[in-house]
Every structure is written in C-alpha cells, then in structure tokens.
Design an enzyme around this catalytic site. Structure first.
Site, PDB file in Angstrom:
ATOM      1  N   GLU A   8      42.391  11.873  93.124  1.00  0.00           N
ATOM      2  CA  GLU A   8      41.290  11.572  92.204  1.00  0.00           C
ATOM      3  C   GLU A   8      40.219  12.654  92.234  1.00  0.00           C
ATOM      4  OE1 GLU A   8      40.987   9.523  89.826  1.00  0.00           O
ATOM      5  OE2 GLU A   8      42.873   8.489  90.213  1.00  0.00           O
TER       6      GLU A   8
ATOM      7  N   TYR B  35      33.031   6.507  89.303  1.00  0.00           N
ATOM      8  CA  TYR B  35      34.392   6.590  88.779  1.00  0.00           C
ATOM      9  C   TYR B  35      35.409   6.667  89.921  1.00  0.00           C
ATOM     10  CZ  TYR B  35      38.806   8.360  87.405  1.00  0.00           C
ATOM     11  OH  TYR B  35      40.161   8.498  87.307  1.00  0.00           O
TER      12      TYR B  35
ATOM     13  N   ASP C 123      36.056   6.456  83.145  1.00  0.00           N
ATOM     14  CA  ASP C 123      35.957   7.890  82.833  1.00  0.00           C
ATOM     15  C   ASP C 123      35.930   8.057  81.307  1.00  0.00           C
ATOM     16  OD1 ASP C 123      38.531   7.370  82.034  1.00  0.00           O
ATOM     17  OD2 ASP C 123      39.457   9.002  83.159  1.00  0.00           O
TER      18      ASP C 123
END
Ligand code: SF4
Length: 355
Positions: A37, A120, A138
């Site tokens: 991520e 996020y 996002d």
C-alpha cells in the site's frame, strides 16, 4: 437495503471473476499489505510489482526492514519516487518492532500514528489484512461513489470525503471487507475510469445515478487549488580525478535526505557557460565549468524543473565545501540511492564524457 445487498454481491462476484493478478493479493500478511500500500501511493501497479518483489525478498520480515540501514532501504526504493515513503516505511518498521513486537497494529487509533500512514493506508491495511469494516478512500473510490450517488461536490473537500466514507462503511459486508475494499479500488482502476468509464461492463451499472442521468463523464467534481510552480535549475557534474562531487539533501523538503548532484536555482534559462560560471563562483570556489551538455525537464508534484546540465572540473586538492558535500569515486555512483531525475542527468553526462 435489498438493493444495497445486491449491489455488494454483484461487485464481489465481478471482482472474484475479473481481478488482476498482483503478488500482494496472494497474501493477507499485514506487513506485506502495508509495504504494497505504501508503494502503490501515487504509483502504478505495473511499476510497483518489481519493486515489491525485490523489497520483500530483501526484507521478508518486519525485523529485517527495521534492522536495515536507511541507505539500503533507499537503494531499493531508487526510481520509485516520493522517497519520503521509503524513509517513513523504515521508521515505521522500527517503531513496530520496538513498540508492537513486530506486529502491524490492528486498531485505527494505533496504526494512524505510524509515519507515512494516513487515513487511506490505515483503511486499506485494516480492511484488507484484518478484514475490518474501515474504508480505504482514495481517488478511485471517490470517483466511483460520486458517480454511483451523483455527488456534485468537490471530491477534494473533507466533507465530501467524509460523506463517501460513511456510504462505503455502511455497505461493507462483515466477514468480506477485504474483498469489498479491493473490489472498489479495482472497479475504479479498470472500469469506472476517469475518462469514458466502461459502464457496459460495470457490475453496478443498474444502481448508478450518474449513468442513469448520462452524467458519468461530468463527475467527479474536482477543484484543483494546487498550482505547479516553474523553476530553472542548473545541475552540475563536477569531477576531480576519478571522483564526483555529490551532496546529501537536508532531511526536509523535496528529495529530502537523497544524494544529488550540485544543483543551483537560476533566474531563467542559462545559455552561456560564462553565466553559469559566475553563479558557480559565488556558490563554490575552485570549480571550472567546461561544457553545457543539454536540457532536461522534470515534474515533481507541485514543481516543474527546467534544467540545464553542465560538466565541470575541480583541480584543487582542497576546496571549501559544506559538510553535506562529498567526493565520491565515480564507480560507486551505482551503490547510492539517487532520484530518477539525477540518474537521468548522470547518464547524459557519462555519455557526453565518452564522446
Ligand atoms: Fe462508473 Fe459507469 Fe459503473 Fe457508474 S455505471 S459506477 S459511471 S462505470
């Protein structure tokens, strides 16, 4: 409610049949999900795959990353850009080893405190790795929801993001939050694309208000308030025998902590060597600029650099340079982490020198 359940089921079914293969989708290991991520922030999946594979090969466990040097971490990050992500990843790994016995925290309150982890990333790790109903909002998810619910507000505004978060979390299926989270991202990346969304292939088209109103290309609304500023720079390849002058940037600001070539901000574009020589004399003594080898352009998030590249030499054995500068043997350039822009400039210089 029935409609919402149908929508979720359609999306999950579509995801299980259409998802793209990605190495981090083979695992639910929170450490590996976290690495992926962070790498995926502002970077394309295709680019990340090789970096991710190399990174987890070198640092298979969080302890391996925590015990590495920053230089080692940044070297593996070289070319991926946004280097503060690599630096924060390293700092966060150390904190997790010291404070959480090498385990990625599973509570929003704790995970959000880690360097480089924003709402996020926290949502993505908690939903994907820990299967918790926490939204990962996002740009993809904002686009899908502003179309699905015909939201005509600026998606950069906090209240719009909060509204979407509320909607997403309200429909996350308990026990399957991980697939739901990934399915939304995948839909935004592959079907509900910024331009000309492929509504005919969309598994939730019958619930989409923007599609019903024919407004899918008008949404989302995005009012961009950030201006890109123009800068003129001169980047210098300065050689002394078989060494090159490099500089380590300060820990804050653009390309923080990275090794770079000496770089001067200039007033407009320099065309003549004499002009740049004057600037160089003011900043460093004992350097002679010999050659202008060309231009380069580079765009950082909020800055556009118009660059002129020069080659020069230093014949003095000692020279007044500040402590962040160093003479590095040219053959060792390959061992230090350099931003992509400087790798490009170095390659231009090396070709020019060979000619
Ligand atoms: Fe996006 Fe079209 Fe699907 Fe609506 S129907 S969510 S606009 S792809």
């Amino acid at each position: 409610m029935t409609q919402q359940i149908e929508l979720v089921n359609n999306l999950l079914k579509w995801f299980s049949e259409n998802k793209r293969w990605m190495p981090w989708r083979e695992t639910k290991n929170p450490y590996l999900i976290w690495i992926s991520e962070i790498m995926l922030q502002q970077t394309r999946v295709e680019t990340v795959i090789d970096y991710y594979n190399r990174f987890i090969k070198k640092f298979p466990k969080i302890e391996d990353l925590a015990h590495a040097s920053e230089e080692e971490v940044l070297k593996l990050w070289e070319g991926l850009g946004y280097y503060s992500r690599g630096r924060n990843l390293h700092k966060a790994a150390k904190q997790m080893v010291e404070k959480y016995e090498g385990v990625v925290p599973s509570s929003y309150k704790e995970i959000i405190k880690l360097p480089g982890v924003g709402p996020y990333t926290a949502g993505a790790i908690l939903s994907i790795a820990y299967n918790q109903p926490v939204a990962a909002i996002d740009g993809n998810v904002m686009r899908v929801y502003s179309r699905l619910y015909h939201i005509e507000q600026d998606i950069m505004e906090k209240k719009t993001i909060d509204q979407v978060r509320y909607l997403v979390e309200g429909m996350m299926p308990i026990g399957n939050c991980n697939d739901f989270s990934e399915a939304l991202m995948e839909l935004g990346a592959t079907v509900c694309t910024p331009k000309n969304p492929n509504c005919c292939q969309c598994p939730i088209q019958e619930y989409c208000l923007a599609k019903q109103l024919g407004k899918e290309n008008d949404l989302p609304i995005r009012i961009n308030k950030t201006k890109v500023t123009q800068h003129h720079k001169a980047i210098l390849w300065i050689q002394r025998e078989d060494k090159i002058l490099i500089k380590k940037n300060k820990e804050k600001g653009l390309l923080a902590g990275m090794w770079v070539l000496p770089t001067l901000e200039t007033q407009g574009k320099f065309k003549k060597i004499a002009e740049i020589q004057q600037e160089v004399d003011l900043s460093y003594g004992g350097i002679k600029i010999n050659q202008y080898i060309g231009d380069e352009k580079h765009i950082f998030t909020h800055q556009k650099w118009n660059i002129a590249i020069f080659i020069g030499c230093c014949n003095k054995k000692s020279m007044n340079i500040e402590e962040e500068y160093q003479w590095l043997p040219i053959e060792e350039l390959k061992n230090i982490a350099l931003p992509t822009l400087y790798q490009k400039v170095i390659s231009h210089c090396q070709s020019a020198i060979k000619e």
